[in-house]
Design a protein around this motif. Structure first.
Motif, PDB file in Angstrom:
ATOM      1  N   ARG A  38       0.829  -1.203   0.000  1.00 34.83           N
ATOM      2  CA  ARG A  38       0.000   0.000   0.000  1.00 34.83           C
ATOM      3  C   ARG A  38       0.867   1.258   0.000  1.00 34.83           C
ATOM      4  NH1 ARG A  38      -3.423  -1.503   3.814  1.00 34.83           N
ATOM      5  NH2 ARG A  38      -2.250  -0.617   5.544  1.00 34.83           N
ATOM      6  N   ALA A  39       1.937   1.229   0.790  1.00 34.14           N
ATOM      7  CA  ALA A  39       2.827   2.388   0.852  1.00 34.14           C
ATOM      8  C   ALA A  39       3.523   2.619  -0.483  1.00 34.14           C
ATOM      9  CB  ALA A  39       3.855   2.189   1.959  1.00 34.14           C
ATOM     10  N   TRP A 101      -2.401  15.741  -0.710  1.00 38.39           N
ATOM     11  CA  TRP A 101      -2.079  14.319  -0.667  1.00 38.39           C
ATOM     12  C   TRP A 101      -2.129  13.780   0.753  1.00 38.39           C
ATOM     13  CZ3 TRP A 101      -2.411  10.288  -3.423  1.00 38.39           C
ATOM     14  CH2 TRP A 101      -2.271  10.335  -4.811  1.00 38.39           C
ATOM     15  N   ALA A 102      -1.648  14.565   1.710  1.00 38.44           N
ATOM     16  CA  ALA A 102      -1.685  14.119   3.104  1.00 38.44           C
ATOM     17  C   ALA A 102      -3.127  13.905   3.562  1.00 38.44           C
ATOM     18  CB  ALA A 102      -0.987  15.139   3.997  1.00 38.44           C
ATOM     19  N   LEU A 103      -4.013  14.833   3.219  1.00 43.88           N
ATOM     20  CA  LEU A 103      -5.422  14.702   3.591  1.00 43.88           C
ATOM     21  C   LEU A 103      -6.051  13.496   2.914  1.00 43.88           C
ATOM     22  CD1 LEU A 103      -7.962  15.822   4.970  1.00 43.88           C
ATOM     23  CD2 LEU A 103      -8.302  17.282   2.967  1.00 43.88           C
ATOM     24  N   LEU A 104      -5.765  13.299   1.635  1.00 47.02           N
ATOM     25  CA  LEU A 104      -6.340  12.181   0.891  1.00 47.02           C
ATOM     26  C   LEU A 104      -5.888  10.846   1.477  1.00 47.02           C
ATOM     27  CD1 LEU A 104      -8.029  11.302  -1.544  1.00 47.02           C
ATOM     28  CD2 LEU A 104      -5.959  11.426  -2.930  1.00 47.02           C
ATOM     29  N   LEU A 108      -8.195   7.926   3.379  1.00 46.70           N
ATOM     30  CA  LEU A 108      -8.264   6.563   2.845  1.00 46.70           C
ATOM     31  C   LEU A 108      -7.748   5.529   3.823  1.00 46.70           C
ATOM     32  CD1 LEU A 108      -7.123   7.124  -0.858  1.00 46.70           C
ATOM     33  CD2 LEU A 108      -9.426   6.647  -0.029  1.00 46.70           C
ATOM     34  N   PHE A 109      -6.681   5.862   4.541  1.00 38.99           N
ATOM     35  CA  PHE A 109      -6.037   4.919   5.462  1.00 38.99           C
ATOM     36  C   PHE A 109      -5.893   5.602   6.824  1.00 38.99           C
ATOM     37  CE2 PHE A 109      -4.057   4.675   1.216  1.00 38.99           C
ATOM     38  CZ  PHE A 109      -4.628   3.492   0.775  1.00 38.99           C
ATOM     39  N   ARG A 110      -6.909   5.511   7.627  1.00 33.73           N
ATOM     40  CA  ARG A 110      -6.964   6.275   8.875  1.00 33.73           C
ATOM     41  C   ARG A 110      -5.801   5.991   9.813  1.00 33.73           C
ATOM     42  NH1 ARG A 110     -10.653  10.432  10.364  1.00 33.73           N
ATOM     43  NH2 ARG A 110     -12.263  10.399   8.790  1.00 33.73           N
ATOM     44  N   LEU A 116       3.422   4.733   5.370  1.00 32.72           N
ATOM     45  CA  LEU A 116       2.657   5.707   4.590  1.00 32.72           C
ATOM     46  C   LEU A 116       3.288   7.096   4.654  1.00 32.72           C
ATOM     47  CD1 LEU A 116      -1.092   4.820   5.230  1.00 32.72           C
ATOM     48  CD2 LEU A 116       0.186   4.651   3.093  1.00 32.72           C
ATOM     49  N   VAL A 117       3.785   7.477   5.818  1.00 34.36           N
ATOM     50  CA  VAL A 117       4.445   8.780   5.931  1.00 34.36           C
ATOM     51  C   VAL A 117       5.711   8.803   5.078  1.00 34.36           C
ATOM     52  CG1 VAL A 117       5.559  10.382   7.526  1.00 34.36           C
ATOM     53  CG2 VAL A 117       3.491   9.181   8.223  1.00 34.36           C
TER      54      VAL A 117
END
Length: 199
Positions: A38-39, A101-104, A108-110, A116-117
């Motif tokens: 996913r990342a 992008w950070a908000l999106l 999507l992935f709480r 992810l970061v």
């Protein structure tokens, strides 16, 4: 005279280990299944949008007017701030895209997480480089001398699009990381409260 031995409370033997308090479930070793994949997908998607940033930068950045006297090329307006404006435009676009992008990704992935970061940071940096190189490639030619000869003496023409402050490349990844971490800290799931053993 020795005191008689009394049995420990709750029927425990003196050799029994002392129970330790439990603080929720132990952390799982390694990454969750699919987390790394996913990342990687997020990082690639972020990097690809560097194409959008490059086109937007080319469209919005102010042009640097140049003029030739037949022997050399000069700035038409020596007090102009067009060159700084190009860098500033790139930074502002990078900050905006990083925040989006950070908000999106957060929506999507709480749960977020380090992968992810890291994907936001690496993808943002790659996207910035792609945008920079694309904007330069699609902008006015970098062969200023040939362009001056082509347009003729005393004719104003646009100079090449340049990113003079290379630190501007860090605006996108920095904004993406900070906004995502802030959203996770404010609205992300909380760790479970520690469970203490009964007395």
């Amino acid at each position: 005279m020795t005191a008689p031995l009394t049995p420990p409370p709750h029927g425990r033997s003196p050799d029994d280990p002392v129970p330790q308090p439990s603080f929720g479930a132990p952390p799982s070793a390694g990454l969750e299944p699919g987390e790394l994949r996913r990342a990687v997908l997020v990082g690639l998607a972020v990097a690809v949008t560097g194409l959008l940033l490059g086109v937007a930068w080319l469209w919005l950045a102010p042009r640097v007017p140049l003029v030739s006297d037949g022997k050399a090329v000069f700035l038409e307006n020596t007090e102009g701030e067009h060159a700084i404006g190009a860098d500033g435009t790139f930074v502002l676009l990078g900050l905006a895209l990083g925040a989006v992008w950070a908000l999106l990704v957060f929506l999507l992935f709480r749960r977020g997480g380090v992968p992810l970061v890291a994907a936001l940071a690496v993808g943002g940096l790659l996207g910035s480089v792609i945008a920079w190189r694309l904007g330069v490639a699609l902008g006015p030619t970098t062969d200023v001398v040939a362009h001056a000869r082509e347009v003729g003496k005393g004719v104003t023409f646009d100079g090449p699009l340049q990113l003079r402050a290379k630190g501007a490349l860090l605006a996108w990844p920095t904004a993406a990381m900070l906004v995502h971490l802030a959203l996770t800290g404010l609205f992300g799931p909380r760790d479970p409260e520690p469970v203490l053993p009964p007395l």
